[in-house]
Design an enzyme around this catalytic site. Sequence first.
Site, mmCIF file in Angstrom:
data_model
loop_
_atom_site.group_PDB
_atom_site.id
_atom_site.type_symbol
_atom_site.label_atom_id
_atom_site.label_comp_id
_atom_site.label_asym_id
_atom_site.label_seq_id
_atom_site.Cartn_x
_atom_site.Cartn_y
_atom_site.Cartn_z
ATOM 1 N N TYR A 33 0.829 -1.199 0.000
ATOM 2 C CA TYR A 33 0.000 0.000 0.000
ATOM 3 C C TYR A 33 0.862 1.248 0.000
ATOM 4 O O TYR A 33 2.077 1.190 0.237
ATOM 5 C CB TYR A 33 -0.968 0.003 1.197
ATOM 6 C CG TYR A 33 -0.348 0.311 2.541
ATOM 7 C CD1 TYR A 33 0.451 -0.619 3.197
ATOM 8 C CD2 TYR A 33 -0.544 1.545 3.155
ATOM 9 C CE1 TYR A 33 1.018 -0.325 4.430
ATOM 10 C CE2 TYR A 33 0.018 1.843 4.383
ATOM 11 C CZ TYR A 33 0.796 0.905 5.012
ATOM 12 O OH TYR A 33 1.370 1.201 6.231
ATOM 13 N N LYS A 149 6.462 -2.029 1.922
ATOM 14 C CA LYS A 149 5.278 -1.460 2.593
ATOM 15 C C LYS A 149 4.083 -2.400 2.391
ATOM 16 O O LYS A 149 3.205 -2.142 1.574
ATOM 17 C CB LYS A 149 4.999 -0.046 2.047
ATOM 18 C CG LYS A 149 4.073 0.771 2.948
ATOM 19 C CD LYS A 149 4.148 2.237 2.592
ATOM 20 C CE LYS A 149 3.129 3.108 3.290
ATOM 21 N NZ LYS A 149 3.210 3.126 4.739
ATOM 22 N N GLU A 182 11.770 2.405 14.382
ATOM 23 C CA GLU A 182 10.855 3.420 13.828
ATOM 24 C C GLU A 182 9.541 3.322 14.592
ATOM 25 O O GLU A 182 9.389 2.494 15.488
ATOM 26 C CB GLU A 182 10.641 3.196 12.330
ATOM 27 C CG GLU A 182 9.961 1.883 12.018
ATOM 28 C CD GLU A 182 9.710 1.635 10.533
ATOM 29 O OE1 GLU A 182 9.563 2.619 9.779
ATOM 30 O OE2 GLU A 182 9.640 0.455 10.151
ATOM 31 N N LEU A 207 10.989 1.146 7.280
ATOM 32 C CA LEU A 207 10.430 1.649 6.027
ATOM 33 C C LEU A 207 11.205 2.900 5.608
ATOM 34 O O LEU A 207 11.541 3.737 6.446
ATOM 35 C CB LEU A 207 8.952 2.002 6.212
ATOM 36 C CG LEU A 207 8.257 2.388 4.914
ATOM 37 C CD1 LEU A 207 8.032 1.163 4.030
ATOM 38 C CD2 LEU A 207 6.922 3.069 5.192
HETATM 39 N N1 PDD Z 1 2.623 5.103 7.435
HETATM 40 N N2 PDD Z 1 7.219 3.695 9.052
HETATM 41 C C1 PDD Z 1 6.080 2.978 8.998
HETATM 42 C C2 PDD Z 1 6.047 1.642 9.664
HETATM 43 C C3 PDD Z 1 4.950 3.500 8.318
HETATM 44 O O1 PDD Z 1 3.824 2.784 8.261
HETATM 45 C C4 PDD Z 1 5.034 4.790 7.735
HETATM 46 C C5 PDD Z 1 3.878 5.386 6.979
HETATM 47 C C6 PDD Z 1 6.239 5.494 7.829
HETATM 48 C C7 PDD Z 1 6.420 6.858 7.205
HETATM 49 O O2 PDD Z 1 6.451 6.754 5.804
HETATM 50 P P1 PDD Z 1 5.947 7.951 4.875
HETATM 51 O O3 PDD Z 1 6.689 9.148 5.312
HETATM 52 O O4 PDD Z 1 6.303 7.507 3.521
HETATM 53 O O5 PDD Z 1 4.472 8.076 5.112
HETATM 54 C C8 PDD Z 1 7.315 4.915 8.484
HETATM 55 C C9 PDD Z 1 1.467 5.479 6.649
HETATM 56 C C10 PDD Z 1 1.220 6.941 6.634
HETATM 57 C C11 PDD Z 1 0.280 4.699 7.160
HETATM 58 O O6 PDD Z 1 0.470 3.528 7.509
HETATM 59 O O7 PDD Z 1 -0.816 5.223 7.193
#
Ligand code: PDD
Length: 287
Positions: A33, A149, A182, A207
């Site tokens: 996703y 992801k 993270e 991620l």
């Molecule tokens: N989450 N780490 C994890 C485990 C994440 O699920 C996310 C993003 C990030 C940050 O990635 P980005 O900056 O590309 O959004 C780091 C999204 C927003 C979610 O699960 O809704």
Amino acid sequence: MGRIAYVNGRFVPHGEATVHIEDRGYQFADAVYEVWALFDGRLADPEGHLARLERSLSELSIAMPMSRAALTMVLKEAVRRNRVSEGLVYLQVSRGVAPRDHAFPNPPVRPATVITVSRVDRAASEAKAAKGVGVVTVAENRWGRCDIKTVGLLPNALAKQKARAAGAVEAWFVDDLGFVTEGSSSNAWIVDRDGRLRTRDTNANILRGVTRLTLLDVIRQNGLEVDERPFTPAEATAAKEAFITSASSFVLPVVSVDGKAVGEGKVGPVASRLRRLYIEQAKATAI
Ligand code: PDD
């Protein structure tokens, strides 16, 4: 006007949008996703999320459901049909529908694509950012490919629930060596005692956050320095500031870790400034 979802080539009312019970995303979490923030109805960090989507799919040998250009058009059309200005776009691509068998269907089936759009109350998000949030720590218990992801988010959901139950907003995973990897849905940062920005490097099992990447660029453009190396929860509370980054939170100041204050326990100047700079940059490059 009701919400509209995109499912495999069709725009349908949100309440009537369904996928098959043998979708491999549903059965095996065999799906990836992406989440984009919307500024004034435009997609933030468009290329970064598309590039990561392609990489996640390629690591799992799932085909892109359509070209980048076509997908961008469909994403924008989904936004238009929902008439959302400030919000989030969610895209999920699964390997597709096939009789249940752990191994991939052979020949491959058509990937299943779902897009939803939701509205976000930006005034409420700004108020949250102005106050800062708490995080709790949990033991890292995820698989070794957190760089992909995938929708296999059960450990993340359990961690987020722990945070919520403790009155916190995010949970930070801590690895066997005692370092923060993270957040459950964000990347973790500190402004250490010496005033240097620090966030974990992407050789670790995390991620590769798109917001993290854009922010690294913003930081360098502004002549600031950043160390891409890990920190412990104790270093976070001894730090001047801490914050998290994600498409849904942008740059969100963290004022406590496991109930202990970070620095003076207040939102600091660096996180506030970086939030403003990130939003400016994301708005300027949104499509
Ligand atoms: N989450 N780490 C994890 C485990 C994440 O699920 C996310 C993003 C990030 C940050 O990635 P980005 O900056 O590309 O959004 C780091 C999204 C927003 C979610 O699960 O809704």
